[in-house]
Design a protein around this motif. Structure first.
Motif, PDB file in Angstrom:
ATOM      1  N   ASP A 127      45.049  39.704  36.879  1.00 53.61           N
ATOM      2  CA  ASP A 127      44.800  39.144  38.215  1.00 53.61           C
ATOM      3  C   ASP A 127      43.300  39.246  38.512  1.00 53.61           C
ATOM      4  O   ASP A 127      42.750  40.351  38.501  1.00 53.61           O
ATOM      5  N   PRO A 128      42.617  38.109  38.763  1.00 49.23           N
ATOM      6  CA  PRO A 128      41.171  38.166  39.019  1.00 49.23           C
ATOM      7  C   PRO A 128      40.814  39.048  40.221  1.00 49.23           C
ATOM      8  O   PRO A 128      39.685  39.506  40.345  1.00 49.23           O
ATOM      9  N   ALA A 129      41.801  39.311  41.109  1.00 54.77           N
ATOM     10  CA  ALA A 129      41.529  40.182  42.257  1.00 54.77           C
ATOM     11  C   ALA A 129      41.574  41.663  41.858  1.00 54.77           C
ATOM     12  O   ALA A 129      41.137  42.530  42.615  1.00 54.77           O
ATOM     13  N   HIS A 130      42.141  41.963  40.684  1.00 50.82           N
ATOM     14  CA  HIS A 130      42.205  43.358  40.195  1.00 50.82           C
ATOM     15  C   HIS A 130      41.697  43.398  38.760  1.00 50.82           C
ATOM     16  O   HIS A 130      42.496  43.495  37.819  1.00 50.82           O
ATOM     17  N   LEU A 131      40.379  43.299  38.632  1.00 49.65           N
ATOM     18  CA  LEU A 131      39.803  43.120  37.291  1.00 49.65           C
ATOM     19  C   LEU A 131      39.881  44.370  36.425  1.00 49.65           C
ATOM     20  O   LEU A 131      39.980  44.275  35.204  1.00 49.65           O
ATOM     21  N   ASP A 132      39.811  45.542  37.052  1.00 50.69           N
ATOM     22  CA  ASP A 132      39.689  46.759  36.247  1.00 50.69           C
ATOM     23  C   ASP A 132      41.039  47.270  35.742  1.00 50.69           C
ATOM     24  O   ASP A 132      42.051  47.192  36.439  1.00 50.69           O
ATOM     25  N   MET A 133      41.014  47.793  34.523  1.00 49.67           N
ATOM     26  CA  MET A 133      42.218  48.373  33.917  1.00 49.67           C
ATOM     27  C   MET A 133      41.978  49.876  33.783  1.00 49.67           C
ATOM     28  O   MET A 133      40.886  50.288  33.374  1.00 49.67           O
ATOM     29  N   HIS A 134      42.989  50.681  34.143  1.00 50.63           N
ATOM     30  CA  HIS A 134      42.808  52.133  34.119  1.00 50.63           C
ATOM     31  C   HIS A 134      43.914  52.782  33.300  1.00 50.63           C
ATOM     32  O   HIS A 134      44.983  52.195  33.116  1.00 50.63           O
ATOM     33  N   LEU A 135      43.662  54.027  32.895  1.00 53.33           N
ATOM     34  CA  LEU A 135      44.717  54.809  32.255  1.00 53.33           C
ATOM     35  C   LEU A 135      45.842  54.979  33.266  1.00 53.33           C
ATOM     36  O   LEU A 135      45.577  55.261  34.439  1.00 53.33           O
ATOM     37  N   GLY A 136      47.087  54.751  32.826  1.00 49.14           N
ATOM     38  CA  GLY A 136      48.221  54.845  33.760  1.00 49.14           C
ATOM     39  C   GLY A 136      48.699  53.478  34.227  1.00 49.14           C
ATOM     40  O   GLY A 136      49.802  53.366  34.753  1.00 49.14           O
ATOM     41  N   ASP A 137      47.876  52.430  34.044  1.00 49.12           N
ATOM     42  CA  ASP A 137      48.342  51.067  34.369  1.00 49.12           C
ATOM     43  C   ASP A 137      49.317  50.639  33.275  1.00 49.12           C
ATOM     44  O   ASP A 137      48.961  50.652  32.085  1.00 49.12           O
ATOM     45  N   LEU A 138      50.519  50.254  33.679  1.00 50.18           N
ATOM     46  CA  LEU A 138      51.570  49.997  32.691  1.00 50.18           C
ATOM     47  C   LEU A 138      51.866  48.509  32.514  1.00 50.18           C
ATOM     48  O   LEU A 138      51.801  47.729  33.469  1.00 50.18           O
TER      49      LEU A 138
END
Ligand code: APR
Length: 231
Positions: A127-138
């Motif tokens: 999603d361009p509104a949530h660009l960042d990926m983090h540990l714990g994102d499934l």
């Protein structure tokens, strides 16, 4: 009467997007001068320090969000009016698509997609509104997300369709790649003898073929000259 368009196959690399402000890998001040390949572009690097790897791709994604297709990307999209253009790109950006190219094969994955660590083949849009990926994102399978990027040492599933495109081409064009990385670099071997081959790059690139015409310039200027040659 509709005539069949000639098939123009274009292999692009990081130099294609350089004029859009995206760093290449092996030029001076390229990404591999500032990061170690084994840290940020291998499965072992991800296993060692996943946060650092996710952050590296988060930065690449933010950089892409501010980049625009350049005249080279746009020129290739415009060539679809006269040619059956097939783009094979090593780039993980989406600038060919945003310029309007309709047939794009991504050999090394796509920055704006993610996959699950348990299934590298199935990609999902970021999603361009949530660009960042983090540990714990499934991912939907309940496993950790990872960038949909082909890292060194991993399989390149899109090489098979890419080979079929190259075998069927009437004209082959290479833009902005040092041809250092296989299997992408080996695609040149599948161009049938007698088909014209053009290479656009400001630096000389070694191809081991005698039938490559090099246009020594950047991507925008090169695509402009290519259009004149093909007119
Ligand atoms: N226009 C066209 N070409 C350019 C431009 C420009 N404005 N600026 C630089 N170049 C050329 C460089 O001269 C070089 O030949 O682009 C090429 C970039 O080469 P690399 O940095 O090696 O990038 P690339 O060939 O795409 O790398 C292949 O390596 O690390 C991996 O997965 C990564 O897909 C990448 C692969």
């Amino acid at each position: 009467m509709e005539t069949t368009k000639k098939r123009l196959v274009v292999l692009t690399g990081a130099g294609m997007s350089a004029e859009s402000g995206i760093s290449t890998f092996r030029d001076s001040n390229g990404l591999w001068e500032n990061y170690r390949v084994e840290d940020v572009a291998t499965p072992e690097g991800f296993a060692r320090n996943p946060e650092m790897v996710l952050d590296f791709y988060n930065q690449r994604r933010r950089e892409l969000q501010h980049a625009q297709p350049n005249a080279g990307h746009i020129g290739l999209a415009e060539l679809e009016a006269k040619y059956d253009v097939r783009i094979i790109t090593q780039n993980v950006d989406n600038l060919h698509e945003r310029a309007g190219s309709t047939h794009v094969i991504h050999l090394h994955g796509e920055l704006m997609k993610y996959c699950s660590v348990a299934n590298l083949e199935k990609a999902y849009d970021i999603d361009p509104a949530h660009l960042d990926m983090h540990l714990g994102d499934l991912a939907p399978d309940g496993k950790q997300q990872r960038p949909f990027i082909v890292w060194f040492g991993e399989a390149v599933p899109m090489i098979e369709p890419a080979i079929r495109e190259v075998e069927a081409c009437d004209i082959f064009v290479i833009i902005g790649t040092s041809l250092n990385v296989y299997p992408a670099a080996g695609l040149l071997n599948y161009v049938r003898r007698g088909q014209p081959i053009y290479l656009i790059d400001p630096k000389e690139v070694q191809t081991y073929r005698g039938d490559v015409e090099q246009l020594m310039c950047g991507a925008s200027e090169g695509v402009r000259r290519l259009k004149e040659i093909l007119a």
